[in-house]
Design an enzyme around this catalytic site. Sequence first.
Site: not given
Length: 265
Positions: A42, A111, A145
């Site tokens: 990331e 995300k 994540c």
Amino acid sequence: MTRIALAQVAGGRGGPARVLDAAGRMAGEAAAAGASLICFPEQFVTGWSPTVSPAAGEPVDGPLAAAFRDVAQKNDIAVAGSIVETVPGRLPRNTVVVLDAGGELLAAYAKIHLFSPDGEDDNYAAGDRIATFTVGGMTFGLAVCYDLRFPELFRIYALAGAECMLVPAAWPCSRLSHWETLLSARAIENRYYVAGINTAGGPGGIYCGRSLGADPDGTVIARCGAGEEVLIMELDPGAVREARIRLPSLSDRRSDLYHRLLSKL
């Protein structure tokens, strides 16, 4: 069989030029090992930060994507890299872009679940759609994540045909046991491969790497140490099909009941 590479990089260390140079070397190593795709952590070029200026970032065809394109074309390998994406009239997004070996954009995923404990949700706009793509005969899905803590997203990807999930991350040492457990759990639940690509190092040693790949039974089949490393992972689409036949938890779902129960909450 399809080979992919997990590129565990020390995000932001030494500046963007150093990181991109390391990315090029890692891509060359991965391609030499027969990998058709390499995935980086990331925001690996700058290092992940929960705070960012509203004007920060670049479009999905901006300078960083151009640098990823150069890495892909020079090494004849698909590249998945992470950027801060500008969105006109909105906060920036934490986005993964995937380019094929010729440099063409295959997918972009913003995300969806932003890390509220550190205020990421105050500084970024959340994504609102999944993204799948195919490389080497395998269908991949993307998550980032904190997304790993939300099994609903991973189930949606399974129903959308994903055979392997890529999860670039900046996951800290303090919660590393969660990282390893959740990667395997998402694989077991959905009967597909899951590859977590974590950051190495970082200020104060906050990140400890431990990128890993789990097979459709949740067995860890590839694992990194704590430092910068390229990890090769072999994927077999037949193993996904066989796992889903042997233990058909996806086809035994009661989606009719779930919708009714959710409507009463």
